[in-house]
Design a protein around this motif. Structure first.
Motif, PDB file in Angstrom:
ATOM      1  N   GLY A 171      41.230  44.831   2.130  1.00  0.00           N
ATOM      2  CA  GLY A 171      42.371  43.950   1.913  1.00  0.00           C
ATOM      3  C   GLY A 171      42.016  42.558   1.433  1.00  0.00           C
ATOM      4  O   GLY A 171      42.895  41.717   1.276  1.00  0.00           O
ATOM      5  N   HIS A 172      40.755  42.289   1.185  1.00  0.00           N
ATOM      6  CA  HIS A 172      40.317  40.973   0.721  1.00  0.00           C
ATOM      7  C   HIS A 172      39.854  41.071  -0.724  1.00  0.00           C
ATOM      8  O   HIS A 172      39.144  42.003  -1.091  1.00  0.00           O
ATOM      9  CB  HIS A 172      39.180  40.433   1.592  1.00  0.00           C
ATOM     10  CG  HIS A 172      39.567  40.294   3.025  1.00  0.00           C
ATOM     11  ND1 HIS A 172      40.269  39.224   3.514  1.00  0.00           N
ATOM     12  CD2 HIS A 172      39.381  41.124   4.077  1.00  0.00           C
ATOM     13  CE1 HIS A 172      40.479  39.389   4.795  1.00  0.00           C
ATOM     14  NE2 HIS A 172      39.956  40.541   5.166  1.00  0.00           N
ATOM     15  N   VAL A 173      40.255  40.094  -1.525  1.00  0.00           N
ATOM     16  CA  VAL A 173      39.834  40.040  -2.922  1.00  0.00           C
ATOM     17  C   VAL A 173      38.631  39.104  -3.005  1.00  0.00           C
ATOM     18  O   VAL A 173      38.709  37.942  -2.616  1.00  0.00           O
ATOM     19  CB  VAL A 173      40.975  39.533  -3.823  1.00  0.00           C
ATOM     20  CG1 VAL A 173      40.502  39.425  -5.270  1.00  0.00           C
ATOM     21  CG2 VAL A 173      42.178  40.463  -3.733  1.00  0.00           C
ATOM     22  N   LEU A 174      37.530  39.630  -3.509  1.00  0.00           N
ATOM     23  CA  LEU A 174      36.297  38.855  -3.638  1.00  0.00           C
ATOM     24  C   LEU A 174      35.952  38.732  -5.117  1.00  0.00           C
ATOM     25  O   LEU A 174      36.072  39.691  -5.875  1.00  0.00           O
ATOM     26  CB  LEU A 174      35.148  39.533  -2.893  1.00  0.00           C
ATOM     27  CG  LEU A 174      35.404  39.932  -1.437  1.00  0.00           C
ATOM     28  CD1 LEU A 174      34.165  40.564  -0.840  1.00  0.00           C
ATOM     29  CD2 LEU A 174      35.828  38.733  -0.613  1.00  0.00           C
ATOM     30  N   THR A 175      35.494  37.566  -5.515  1.00  0.00           N
ATOM     31  CA  THR A 175      35.123  37.294  -6.899  1.00  0.00           C
ATOM     32  C   THR A 175      33.627  37.025  -6.965  1.00  0.00           C
ATOM     33  O   THR A 175      33.062  36.415  -6.056  1.00  0.00           O
ATOM     34  CB  THR A 175      35.897  36.075  -7.438  1.00  0.00           C
ATOM     35  OG1 THR A 175      37.293  36.319  -7.277  1.00  0.00           O
ATOM     36  CG2 THR A 175      35.596  35.815  -8.907  1.00  0.00           C
ATOM     37  N   GLN A 176      33.004  37.482  -8.046  1.00  0.00           N
ATOM     38  CA  GLN A 176      31.563  37.269  -8.170  1.00  0.00           C
ATOM     39  C   GLN A 176      31.240  35.783  -8.204  1.00  0.00           C
ATOM     40  O   GLN A 176      32.058  34.950  -8.587  1.00  0.00           O
ATOM     41  CB  GLN A 176      31.028  37.951  -9.421  1.00  0.00           C
ATOM     42  CG  GLN A 176      31.251  37.171 -10.697  1.00  0.00           C
ATOM     43  CD  GLN A 176      30.665  37.850 -11.906  1.00  0.00           C
ATOM     44  OE1 GLN A 176      31.188  38.861 -12.343  1.00  0.00           O
ATOM     45  NE2 GLN A 176      29.607  37.307 -12.449  1.00  0.00           N
TER      46      GLN A 176
END
Length: 167
Positions: free
Chosen positions: A139-144
């Protein structure tokens, strides 16, 4: 006139009773606040990820979870987390990490432009470009990020994913 007064009083009582009933009914089921994770959670996926992929937590994912107090004074970010867990990390002379915890690049993968990439939910660590990859996990959006792991900001409620990416 008395009939109108009595009818008005009865209507008023019915309306007040209905309002009280509705108000009491709403209070019967209090909404539980969503718990906020205040630590630092790191996922290591020893596999390839693609952009906008939903990563599921399985046996293939190593998950490390720390309280914020364990890492708030860490001088070397994610590397400190790896040290806490007792796992190895290394990078080649070219600056490419060949191992971060359970994520390990073989010589063949490194030669084929595979990289270990780190993803985060902390805004100031995210790569700010249109080409930045985005991953979803739990449920978490992670970005590089383009920061070295030891330079990441470790704040409360930090989520990090380490995985292999074909570049």
């Amino acid at each position: 006139m008395k009939k109108i007064s009595i009818i008005a009083i009865i209507v008023l009582l019915v309306v007040l009773t209905t309002v009280c009933f509705i108000s009491c009914k709403k209070d019967e089921t209090p909404v539980e606040p969503t718990p906020v994770f205040t630590g630092v959670k790191v996922y290591f996926l020893n596999d390839y990820v693609t952009n906008i992929q939903e990563v599921t937590v399985t046996d293939a994912v190593t998950t490390l979870e720390y309280t914020y107090d364990q890492v708030k004074d860490a001088d070397e970010g994610l590397i400190t987390l790896l040290d806490i867990s007792g796992k190895e990390y290394s990078k080649t002379s070219g600056g490419i990490y060949t191992q971060l915890n359970t994520v390990i690049l073989s010589n063949e993968e490194a030669a084929a432009n595979t990289r270990i990439r780190v993803f985060t939910n902390i805004d100031e660590d995210k790569l700010d470009s249109d080409t930045a990859q985005t991953i979803r996990i739990e449920g978490h959006v992670l970005t590089q990020t383009n920061k070295l792991p030891e330079l990441l900001n470790l704040k409360e409620s930090t989520y990090i994913l380490v995985a292999k990416v074909q570049v």
